[in-house]
Design a protein around this motif. Structure first.
Motif, PDB file in Angstrom:
ATOM      1  N   UNK A 155       8.207   1.572  -7.689  1.00  0.00           N
ATOM      2  CA  UNK A 155       9.227   2.524  -8.050  1.00  0.00           C
ATOM      3  C   UNK A 155       9.176   2.962  -9.475  1.00  0.00           C
ATOM      4  N   UNK A 156       8.800   2.244 -10.436  1.00  0.00           N
ATOM      5  CA  UNK A 156       8.873   2.703 -11.749  1.00  0.00           C
ATOM      6  C   UNK A 156       7.453   3.791 -12.037  1.00  0.00           C
ATOM      7  N   UNK A 157       6.478   3.569 -11.149  1.00  0.00           N
ATOM      8  CA  UNK A 157       5.189   4.234 -11.216  1.00  0.00           C
ATOM      9  C   UNK A 157       4.284   3.284 -12.070  1.00  0.00           C
ATOM     10  N   UNK A 158       4.482   2.033 -12.182  1.00  0.00           N
ATOM     11  CA  UNK A 158       3.686   1.168 -13.088  1.00  0.00           C
ATOM     12  C   UNK A 158       2.630   0.715 -12.121  1.00  0.00           C
ATOM     13  N   UNK A 159       1.810   1.552 -11.580  1.00  0.00           N
ATOM     14  CA  UNK A 159       0.615   1.146 -10.673  1.00  0.00           C
ATOM     15  C   UNK A 159      -0.639   1.805 -10.804  1.00  0.00           C
ATOM     16  N   UNK A 160      -1.698   1.284 -10.350  1.00  0.00           N
ATOM     17  CA  UNK A 160      -2.833   2.315 -10.572  1.00  0.00           C
ATOM     18  C   UNK A 160      -2.706   3.494 -10.357  1.00  0.00           C
ATOM     19  N   UNK A 161      -3.563   4.296 -11.191  1.00  0.00           N
ATOM     20  CA  UNK A 161      -3.559   5.802 -10.882  1.00  0.00           C
ATOM     21  C   UNK A 161      -2.297   6.605 -11.372  1.00  0.00           C
ATOM     22  N   UNK A 162      -1.162   5.704 -11.876  1.00  0.00           N
ATOM     23  CA  UNK A 162       0.023   6.611 -12.384  1.00  0.00           C
ATOM     24  C   UNK A 162       0.205   5.981 -13.818  1.00  0.00           C
ATOM     25  N   UNK A 163       1.213   5.308 -14.002  1.00  0.00           N
ATOM     26  CA  UNK A 163       1.493   4.446 -15.265  1.00  0.00           C
ATOM     27  C   UNK A 163       0.750   3.421 -15.729  1.00  0.00           C
ATOM     28  N   UNK A 164       0.010   2.815 -14.649  1.00  0.00           N
ATOM     29  CA  UNK A 164      -0.801   1.558 -15.051  1.00  0.00           C
ATOM     30  C   UNK A 164      -0.082   0.366 -14.992  1.00  0.00           C
ATOM     31  N   UNK A 165      -0.686  -0.766 -14.624  1.00  0.00           N
ATOM     32  CA  UNK A 165      -0.259  -2.072 -14.500  1.00  0.00           C
ATOM     33  C   UNK A 165       0.716  -2.423 -15.795  1.00  0.00           C
ATOM     34  N   UNK A 166       1.874  -3.073 -15.946  1.00  0.00           N
ATOM     35  CA  UNK A 166       2.405  -3.504 -17.044  1.00  0.00           C
ATOM     36  C   UNK A 166       1.713  -4.548 -17.852  1.00  0.00           C
ATOM     37  N   UNK A 209     -16.710  -6.434 -15.648  1.00  0.00           N
ATOM     38  CA  UNK A 209     -16.559  -7.614 -15.027  1.00  0.00           C
ATOM     39  C   UNK A 209     -15.671  -8.497 -15.800  1.00  0.00           C
ATOM     40  N   UNK A 210     -15.681  -8.609 -17.191  1.00  0.00           N
ATOM     41  CA  UNK A 210     -15.041  -9.231 -17.974  1.00  0.00           C
ATOM     42  C   UNK A 210     -13.434  -8.598 -18.278  1.00  0.00           C
ATOM     43  N   UNK A 211     -13.241  -7.813 -17.628  1.00  0.00           N
ATOM     44  CA  UNK A 211     -11.732  -7.472 -17.861  1.00  0.00           C
ATOM     45  C   UNK A 211     -10.902  -8.167 -17.000  1.00  0.00           C
ATOM     46  N   UNK A 212      -9.696  -8.294 -17.508  1.00  0.00           N
ATOM     47  CA  UNK A 212      -8.424  -9.011 -16.786  1.00  0.00           C
ATOM     48  C   UNK A 212      -7.008  -8.553 -17.131  1.00  0.00           C
ATOM     49  N   UNK A 213      -6.353  -8.388 -16.334  1.00  0.00           N
ATOM     50  CA  UNK A 213      -4.880  -7.930 -16.633  1.00  0.00           C
ATOM     51  C   UNK A 213      -4.081  -9.148 -17.050  1.00  0.00           C
ATOM     52  N   UNK A 214      -3.196  -8.638 -17.907  1.00  0.00           N
ATOM     53  CA  UNK A 214      -2.240  -9.950 -18.558  1.00  0.00           C
ATOM     54  C   UNK A 214      -1.308 -10.177 -17.269  1.00  0.00           C
ATOM     55  N   UNK A 215      -1.113  -9.467 -16.482  1.00  0.00           N
ATOM     56  CA  UNK A 215      -0.103  -9.542 -15.168  1.00  0.00           C
ATOM     57  C   UNK A 215      -0.493 -10.684 -14.342  1.00  0.00           C
ATOM     58  N   UNK A 216      -1.850 -10.734 -14.291  1.00  0.00           N
ATOM     59  CA  UNK A 216      -2.573 -11.883 -13.362  1.00  0.00           C
ATOM     60  C   UNK A 216      -1.959 -13.344 -13.677  1.00  0.00           C
ATOM     61  N   UNK A 217      -1.598 -13.603 -14.986  1.00  0.00           N
ATOM     62  CA  UNK A 217      -1.163 -14.678 -15.442  1.00  0.00           C
ATOM     63  C   UNK A 217      -0.092 -15.172 -14.715  1.00  0.00           C
ATOM     64  N   UNK A 218       0.975 -14.187 -14.325  1.00  0.00           N
ATOM     65  CA  UNK A 218       2.269 -14.452 -13.369  1.00  0.00           C
ATOM     66  C   UNK A 218       1.581 -15.043 -12.112  1.00  0.00           C
ATOM     67  N   UNK A 219       0.552 -14.388 -11.670  1.00  0.00           N
ATOM     68  CA  UNK A 219       0.193 -15.072 -10.260  1.00  0.00           C
ATOM     69  C   UNK A 219      -0.506 -16.251 -10.481  1.00  0.00           C
ATOM     70  N   UNK A 220      -1.369 -16.514 -11.439  1.00  0.00           N
ATOM     71  CA  UNK A 220      -1.893 -17.880 -11.970  1.00  0.00           C
ATOM     72  C   UNK A 220      -1.062 -18.907 -11.926  1.00  0.00           C
ATOM     73  N   UNK A 221       0.235 -18.511 -12.829  1.00  0.00           N
ATOM     74  CA  UNK A 221       1.279 -19.587 -12.887  1.00  0.00           C
ATOM     75  C   UNK A 221       1.857 -19.752 -11.517  1.00  0.00           C
ATOM     76  N   UNK A 222       2.242 -18.999 -10.783  1.00  0.00           N
ATOM     77  CA  UNK A 222       2.844 -19.258  -9.430  1.00  0.00           C
ATOM     78  C   UNK A 222       2.043 -20.153  -8.609  1.00  0.00           C
ATOM     79  N   UNK A 223       0.576 -19.727  -8.424  1.00  0.00           N
ATOM     80  CA  UNK A 223      -0.380 -20.611  -7.655  1.00  0.00           C
ATOM     81  C   UNK A 223      -0.119 -22.104  -8.147  1.00  0.00           C
ATOM     82  N   UNK A 224      -0.224 -22.228  -9.541  1.00  0.00           N
ATOM     83  CA  UNK A 224       0.015 -23.728 -10.053  1.00  0.00           C
ATOM     84  C   UNK A 224       1.233 -24.276  -9.552  1.00  0.00           C
ATOM     85  N   UNK A 225       2.316 -23.441  -9.673  1.00  0.00           N
ATOM     86  CA  UNK A 225       3.622 -24.285  -9.148  1.00  0.00           C
ATOM     87  C   UNK A 225       3.859 -24.405  -7.691  1.00  0.00           C
TER      88      UNK A 225
END
Length: 245
Positions: free
Chosen positions: A194-205, A218-234
């Motif tokens: 809704x905020x446009x914070x996605x690819x091809x617009x404002x970009x991922x937060x 291949x060595x690039x990673x988005x910081x937002x992936x930490x949220x999904x990694x933490x959720x997986x661990x929980x």
């Protein structure tokens, strides 16, 4: 009716103990004894059909995500974001229907886990990819996120009998986050869209970091992936106990 038993050694003598209760054994025997066309469908209960609708919602979300990636039309992305929520409604209703009709099936229990994996594991991972978590490391983390959901469901099915129950026989808590909790992540992705914070617009937060090589490699990673990694661990945590409503 076939008597399914397991033998237990106790005090030098063999003691027979039921492997499954009589109600489940009767339901299992129905599938074995029913012949003819569409046998599986004829043995469905109403609650099973509700569970299938949960799976339908997850699969439809996946196809809508694919249509968004092909067309770039955000209407498809919003559709894909909405259907896991619809899946949650069916996931809630199937247990209510089973208790209302005083009927449950072993097939329904297995379908419930499979439907949950699609609606709350695979679909949210693909939604994250659609929103911009698309680097190689991002996809590895999202794959692990889905696999943790798979492991969470398998462990729940295997150990639910060991979890303490209340007077009504209902489990008192979940060990680890239940997989439907990933709807919180879907809600987060909906807000980003809704905020446009996605690819091809404002970009991922929060942006990204390049661990090796060049930016975009291949060595690039988005910081937002930490949220999904933490959720997986929980989800796979044994020490995290979530009270069951």
């Amino acid at each position: 009716m076939t008597d399914v038993r397991q033998r237990k050694q106790k005090g030098g003598a063999e003691e027979k103990k039921p492997l499954i209760d009589d109600a489940k054994l009767h339901a299992l025997q129905q599938y074995q004894d029913t012949d003819g066309h569409f046998t599986l469908v004829r043995n469905f209960r109403l609650a099973d059909l509700v569970t299938i609708m949960n799976g339908f919602c997850g699969v439809f979300s996946i196809f809508s995500s694919g249509r968004f990636l092909l067309s770039g039309d955000k209407a498809y992305l919003y559709t894909a974001l909405a259907f896991p929520l619809a899946g949650m409604m069916f996931d809630y209703m199937d247990g209510k229907v089973a208790r209302w009709m005083n009927s449950s099936s072993m097939l329904g229990q297995e379908m419930d886990s499979l439907a949950d994996l699609v609606s709350f594991g695979v679909a949210p991972s693909l939604l994250a990819f659609c929103c911009g978590l698309r680097t190689m490391i991002d996809t590895v983390i999202l794959t692990m996120f889905t696999c943790c959901g798979l492991a969470r469901l398998a462990r729940f099915n295997a150990t639910v009998a060991l979890v303490p129950k209340d007077e009504s026989g209902k489990a008192k808590y979940f060990e680890g986050l239940p997989i439907p909790s990933t709807l919180a992540l879907v809600s987060m992705l909906t807000f980003w869209t809704a905020k446009g914070w996605i690819a091809d617009e404002g970009g991922v937060p929060f942006g990204s970091v390049t661990l090796w090589g060049e930016k975009g490699g291949n060595g690039e990673v988005h910081y937002a992936c930490v949220i999904f990694a933490a959720w997986a661990a929980m989800m796979v945590s044994k020490t995290l106990k979530v009270p069951k409503p």
